[in-house]
Design an enzyme around this catalytic site. Structure first.
Site, PDB file in Angstrom:
ATOM      1  CG  ASP A 190      -2.095   1.014   0.949  1.00 42.24           C
ATOM      2  OD1 ASP A 190      -2.857   0.810  -0.016  1.00 42.24           O
ATOM      3  OD2 ASP A 190      -2.217   2.010   1.701  1.00 42.24           O
ATOM      4  CG  PHE A 205       2.737   3.935 -11.762  1.00 45.39           C
ATOM      5  CD1 PHE A 205       3.912   3.294 -11.408  1.00 45.39           C
ATOM      6  CD2 PHE A 205       1.725   4.034 -10.801  1.00 45.39           C
ATOM      7  CE1 PHE A 205       4.087   2.761 -10.135  1.00 45.39           C
ATOM      8  CE2 PHE A 205       1.885   3.491  -9.520  1.00 45.39           C
ATOM      9  CZ  PHE A 205       3.074   2.857  -9.197  1.00 45.39           C
ATOM     10  CE1 TYR A 221      -1.340  12.287  -7.111  1.00 44.10           C
ATOM     11  CE2 TYR A 221      -1.117  10.002  -6.439  1.00 44.10           C
ATOM     12  CZ  TYR A 221      -1.889  11.140  -6.562  1.00 44.10           C
ATOM     13  OH  TYR A 221      -3.193  11.147  -6.133  1.00 44.10           O
ATOM     14  CG  ASP A 222       6.527   7.742 -10.769  1.00 43.13           C
ATOM     15  OD1 ASP A 222       6.563   7.869  -9.530  1.00 43.13           O
ATOM     16  OD2 ASP A 222       6.620   6.639 -11.345  1.00 43.13           O
ATOM     17  CE  LYS A 230       8.614   4.453  -9.300  1.00 47.07           C
ATOM     18  NZ  LYS A 230       7.237   4.415  -9.789  1.00 47.07           N
TER      19      LYS A 230
HETATM   20  P1  ITT Z   1      -3.651  -1.846  -5.468  1.00 44.19           P
HETATM   21  O1  ITT Z   1      -4.380  -1.291  -4.265  1.00 44.19           O
HETATM   22  O2  ITT Z   1      -4.471  -2.813  -6.236  1.00 44.19           O
HETATM   23  O3  ITT Z   1      -2.281  -2.357  -5.114  1.00 44.19           O
HETATM   24  P2  ITT Z   1      -3.522   0.918  -6.288  1.00 44.19           P
HETATM   25  O4  ITT Z   1      -2.918   1.611  -7.467  1.00 44.19           O
HETATM   26  O5  ITT Z   1      -4.944   1.258  -5.929  1.00 44.19           O
HETATM   27  O6  ITT Z   1      -3.387  -0.656  -6.525  1.00 44.19           O
HETATM   28  P3  ITT Z   1      -2.737   1.890  -3.704  1.00 44.19           P
HETATM   29  O7  ITT Z   1      -4.081   1.699  -3.085  1.00 44.19           O
HETATM   30  O8  ITT Z   1      -1.527   1.481  -2.916  1.00 44.19           O
HETATM   31  O9  ITT Z   1      -2.586   1.104  -5.068  1.00 44.19           O
HETATM   32  O10 ITT Z   1      -2.623   3.395  -4.152  1.00 44.19           O
HETATM   33  C1  ITT Z   1      -1.404   3.888  -4.475  1.00 44.19           C
HETATM   34  C2  ITT Z   1      -1.542   5.121  -5.351  1.00 44.19           C
HETATM   35  O11 ITT Z   1      -0.466   5.996  -4.990  1.00 44.19           O
HETATM   36  C3  ITT Z   1      -1.338   4.761  -6.808  1.00 44.19           C
HETATM   37  O12 ITT Z   1      -2.551   4.542  -7.467  1.00 44.19           O
HETATM   38  C4  ITT Z   1      -0.587   5.972  -7.324  1.00 44.19           C
HETATM   39  O13 ITT Z   1      -1.516   6.990  -7.637  1.00 44.19           O
HETATM   40  C5  ITT Z   1       0.221   6.409  -6.117  1.00 44.19           C
HETATM   41  N1  ITT Z   1       1.554   5.779  -6.149  1.00 44.19           N
HETATM   42  C6  ITT Z   1       2.003   4.730  -5.406  1.00 44.19           C
HETATM   43  N2  ITT Z   1       3.258   4.396  -5.753  1.00 44.19           N
HETATM   44  C7  ITT Z   1       3.598   5.232  -6.738  1.00 44.19           C
HETATM   45  C8  ITT Z   1       4.755   5.364  -7.527  1.00 44.19           C
HETATM   46  O14 ITT Z   1       5.799   4.542  -7.404  1.00 44.19           O
HETATM   47  N3  ITT Z   1       4.779   6.328  -8.436  1.00 44.19           N
HETATM   48  C9  ITT Z   1       3.727   7.160  -8.617  1.00 44.19           C
HETATM   49  N4  ITT Z   1       2.585   7.093  -7.931  1.00 44.19           N
HETATM   50  C10 ITT Z   1       2.522   6.127  -6.989  1.00 44.19           C
END
Ligand code: ITT
Length: 204
Positions: A67, A158, A160-161, A181
């Site tokens: 998460d 992807f 907010y990168d 990364k």
């Molecule tokens: P799962 O819950 O199915 O794993 P998710 O994308 O909904 O997928 P999260 O609930 O953990 O995952 O939400 C994380 C969000 O935070 C993700 O959708 C991105 O918008 C952001 N995020 C997390 N890691 C990131 C990264 O490495 N680079 C850019 N944005 C990131």
């Protein structure tokens, strides 16, 4: 060995697969498993455990869950655990909306909310859980510190990168190669800790 990854996010899967190169990282969709548990926790760690336990109940095999999100200091740490569901200031992320915004829409909204604030510090956070059986799990949490820039830059990564820059490099996370990364990122470092745990742990 095959390790399940409790995610619906293929970007996360690609990143973790590169770190755990000696293992096969399998996501529920690849096995036709519908997986979208309610993320009702109040921290990254709670939500990671919720995802890990939910998938473990379905597959009964070792599971990793992640998460993660972006915490912006000038916004009191938001969007934080609500990063995937961020819809701007008036929705502090209660997450009941039927449709999520696209990543570019969320980035534009966040830049707008932050406006001209001189305080630009922010970090990506990743809580990662390795759940080996019902009562046996390992947890790590890592960060990537940066600054929110005033536009978007870069085509990699992807989410907010494109809006988080690493000051020492003068580049956004979206301007890093996948290898860079993974070496520096919240998920890359958390995944490396999990890889280290996996080399020393007895799976039974
Ligand atoms: P799962 O819950 O199915 O794993 P998710 O994308 O909904 O997928 P999260 O609930 O953990 O995952 O939400 C994380 C969000 O935070 C993700 O959708 C991105 O918008 C952001 N995020 C997390 N890691 C990131 C990264 O490495 N680079 C850019 N944005 C990131």
């Amino acid at each position: 060995m095959t390790i399940w990854f409790a995610t619906g996010n293929s970007h996360k899967q690609r990143e973790l697969q590169a770190i755990l190169a000696g293992h096969c990282i399998k996501i529920p969709a690849e096995a036709g498993i519908a997986f979208n548990p309610d993320e009702t926790g109040t921290s990254f760690l709670e939500n990671a455990l919720i995802k890990a336990r939910a998938l473990y109940q379905l597959v009964g095999e070792p599971v990793i869950a992640d998460d993660s999100g972006l915490c912006v200091d000038a916004l009191g740490g938001r969007p934080g655990i609500y990063s995937a569901r961020y819809r701007g200031p008036e929705h502090a992320g209660l997450g009941t909306e039927a449709t999520e915004l696209s990543a570019p829409e969320r980035n534009a909204l966040l830049l707008h909310e932050l406006g001209d604030s001189p305080q630009r510090s922010a970090r990506f956070v990743c809580a990662m859980v390795l759940l080996l059986s019902e009562d046996r799990f390992f947890v790590v949490q890592e960060t990537l510190e940066g600054e929110i820039i005033r536009g978007e830059r870069g085509g990699g990564g992807f989410g907010y990168d494109p809006i988080l820059a690493i000051p020492t490099l003068g580049r956004t996370v979206a301007e890093l190669s996948p290898e860079e990364k993974n070496r520096l990122s919240h998920r890359g470092k958390a995944g490396q800790h999990i890889a280290d745990i996996l080399t020393g742990v007895v799976i039974h």
